[in-house]
Write an enzyme that holds these catalytic residues in place. Structure first.
Site, PDB file in Angstrom:
ATOM      1  N   ASP A  50       0.793  -1.040   0.282  1.00  0.00           N
ATOM      2  CA  ASP A  50       0.309  -0.072   0.018  1.00  0.00           C
ATOM      3  C   ASP A  50       1.277   1.429  -0.302  1.00  0.00           C
ATOM      4  O   ASP A  50       0.609   2.719  -0.075  1.00  0.00           O
ATOM      5  CB  ASP A  50      -1.184   0.152   1.227  1.00  0.00           C
ATOM      6  CG  ASP A  50      -0.068  -0.035   2.766  1.00  0.00           C
ATOM      7  OD1 ASP A  50       0.972  -0.328   2.819  1.00  0.00           O
ATOM      8  OD2 ASP A  50      -1.394  -0.254   3.934  1.00  0.00           O
ATOM      9  N   SER A  51       1.840   1.673  -0.106  1.00  0.00           N
ATOM     10  CA  SER A  51       3.482   1.981  -0.544  1.00  0.00           C
ATOM     11  C   SER A  51       3.480   2.644  -1.119  1.00  0.00           C
ATOM     12  O   SER A  51       3.524   3.441  -2.285  1.00  0.00           O
ATOM     13  CB  SER A  51       4.287   1.548   0.087  1.00  0.00           C
ATOM     14  OG  SER A  51       4.751   0.200  -1.116  1.00  0.00           O
ATOM     15  N   ASP A  89      -0.809  -5.986  -0.368  1.00  0.00           N
ATOM     16  CA  ASP A  89      -1.392  -5.624   1.043  1.00  0.00           C
ATOM     17  C   ASP A  89      -2.748  -5.637   1.782  1.00  0.00           C
ATOM     18  O   ASP A  89      -3.520  -4.846   0.598  1.00  0.00           O
ATOM     19  CB  ASP A  89      -0.779  -4.046   1.491  1.00  0.00           C
ATOM     20  CG  ASP A  89       0.880  -3.867   2.065  1.00  0.00           C
ATOM     21  OD1 ASP A  89       0.733  -4.816   2.933  1.00  0.00           O
ATOM     22  OD2 ASP A  89       1.295  -3.237   1.756  1.00  0.00           O
ATOM     23  N   LYS A 119      -0.504  -9.492   2.929  1.00  0.00           N
ATOM     24  CA  LYS A 119       0.085  -8.873   4.068  1.00  0.00           C
ATOM     25  C   LYS A 119      -0.544  -8.069   5.088  1.00  0.00           C
ATOM     26  O   LYS A 119      -1.911  -7.242   4.575  1.00  0.00           O
ATOM     27  CB  LYS A 119       1.545  -8.083   4.092  1.00  0.00           C
ATOM     28  CG  LYS A 119       1.901  -7.566   4.526  1.00  0.00           C
ATOM     29  CD  LYS A 119       3.156  -7.021   4.586  1.00  0.00           C
ATOM     30  CE  LYS A 119       3.921  -6.037   3.461  1.00  0.00           C
ATOM     31  NZ  LYS A 119       2.897  -4.563   4.502  1.00  0.00           N
ATOM     32  N   GLU A 121      -1.538  -6.010   8.462  1.00  0.00           N
ATOM     33  CA  GLU A 121      -0.678  -4.761   9.567  1.00  0.00           C
ATOM     34  C   GLU A 121      -0.714  -5.225  11.158  1.00  0.00           C
ATOM     35  O   GLU A 121      -1.757  -5.220  11.352  1.00  0.00           O
ATOM     36  CB  GLU A 121      -0.207  -3.674   9.710  1.00  0.00           C
ATOM     37  CG  GLU A 121       0.675  -2.670   8.444  1.00  0.00           C
ATOM     38  CD  GLU A 121       0.825  -1.237   7.871  1.00  0.00           C
ATOM     39  OE1 GLU A 121       0.455  -0.509   8.952  1.00  0.00           O
ATOM     40  OE2 GLU A 121       1.327  -0.790   6.554  1.00  0.00           O
ATOM     41  N   GLU A 187       9.720  -3.277  10.306  1.00  0.00           N
ATOM     42  CA  GLU A 187      10.096  -1.617   9.324  1.00  0.00           C
ATOM     43  C   GLU A 187      10.713  -1.119  10.548  1.00  0.00           C
ATOM     44  O   GLU A 187      10.537  -0.947  11.839  1.00  0.00           O
ATOM     45  CB  GLU A 187       8.877  -1.678   8.679  1.00  0.00           C
ATOM     46  CG  GLU A 187       9.064  -0.157   8.209  1.00  0.00           C
ATOM     47  CD  GLU A 187       8.711   0.502   7.232  1.00  0.00           C
ATOM     48  OE1 GLU A 187       7.278  -0.614   6.639  1.00  0.00           O
ATOM     49  OE2 GLU A 187       8.135   1.188   6.586  1.00  0.00           O
TER      50      GLU A 187
END
Ligand code: KIV
Length: 269
Positions: A50-51, A89, A119, A121, A187
């Site tokens: 999602d970057s 993501d 993925k 978080e 990260e």
């Protein structure tokens, strides 16, 4: 009807590489063009991060990225690649509230974009979501440390896990492994902490700003290629594509204005 079998790298292949002590790489990709280039170059994992928010869609950070956008970008990456495992993501707001919601969101990425893993978080608080996805046959990658979707709660893009915060990250990493994630991204945490977690866990630990002791590394492709104008300290630009692209465009525009493009080679009679 096609009987074609998937030739893609699997989560088992990644586990086997890590078990052999073979370090591997994951690179972000948000479109079919870069996916094809990175796949042909042998990248084992393409992350539709999602970057994309701040590196492709012109947003300030990852928070505004929607599931519809992730489906479109992920589908392009799957179409552009043949061998890499494609991980997408789950964007902010599409999984936190319940395991049911997480499954509905991941199912869209699985069915509509045909990614091979997702993925998400967070640590302990997303264990029910992780279990639900894995029980449904969807491989899950975890993400701990600086979790960009929580940037406002964390007070900015700061190193996580210094001092007392270290224990919580170790606890979360163990909980994620127990819940069945096939890998964890760490990260922006101290290298010593990342090393300790990589030593402790069996599954691959993928670092970004987490030192050299991780089993694998991930970078955002625009950082790696020198396109990002203000790259983070942990990124290394291996090329200067920002200047390359800019000077190529200027050269072409000059040729257009002076009548040197198109030349005979680009002309039909
Ligand atoms: O969104 C992303 O690209 C990521 C990586 C930075 C790990 O989560």
């Amino acid at each position: 009807m096609s009987n074609a079998k998937s030739q893609r790298i699997s989560i088992r292949d990644l586990a086997a590489m890590t078990a052999k002590g073979q370090k591997w790489s994951m690179i972000t990709s948000y479109d079919a063009v870069t996916a094809q280039i990175f796949d042909e170059a042998g990248a084992p994992v393409l992350l539709v991060g999602d970057s994309a928010g701040n590196n492709f869609l012109g947003e300030e950070n990852t928070i505004p990225v929607t599931l519809d956008e992730m489906v479109i970008l992920s589908r392009a990456v799957v179409r552009g690649s043949k061998s890499a495992l494609v991980v997408a993501d789950l964007p902010f707001g599409t999984y936190e509230s319940s395991a049911k919601k997480a499954l509905a969101s991941a199912t869209r990425l699985f069915k509509e974009a045909k990614v091979q893993a997702v993925k998400l978080e967070g640590g302990n608080k997303v264990i029910p979501q992780i279990k639900k996805l894995i029980d449904s046959g969807i491989p899950v990658m975890g993400h701990l440390g600086l979790t960009p979707q929580s940037v406002h709660a964390l007070g900015g893009f700061k190193v996580q896990g210094r001092g007392e915060g270290a224990a919580a990250i170790i606890k979360d990493a163990k909980a994620l492994e127990k819940a069945g994630v096939f890998a964890i991204v760490l990260e922006l945490i101290p290298a010593e902490l990342a090393q300790e977690i990589a030593d402790e866990l069996t599954i691959p630990v993928i670092g970004i700003g987490a030192g050299v002791g991780c089993d694998a590394q991930v970078l955002v492709w625009t950082d790696l290629m020198g396109i990002t104008s203000n790259p983070p300290k942990f990124a290394k630009a291996y090329r200067d594509l920002r200047n390359e692209m800019s000077s190529a465009l200027k050269e072409w525009m000059t040729d257009v204005s002076t009548g040197n493009f198109p030349s005979e080679a680009q002309t039909f009679h």
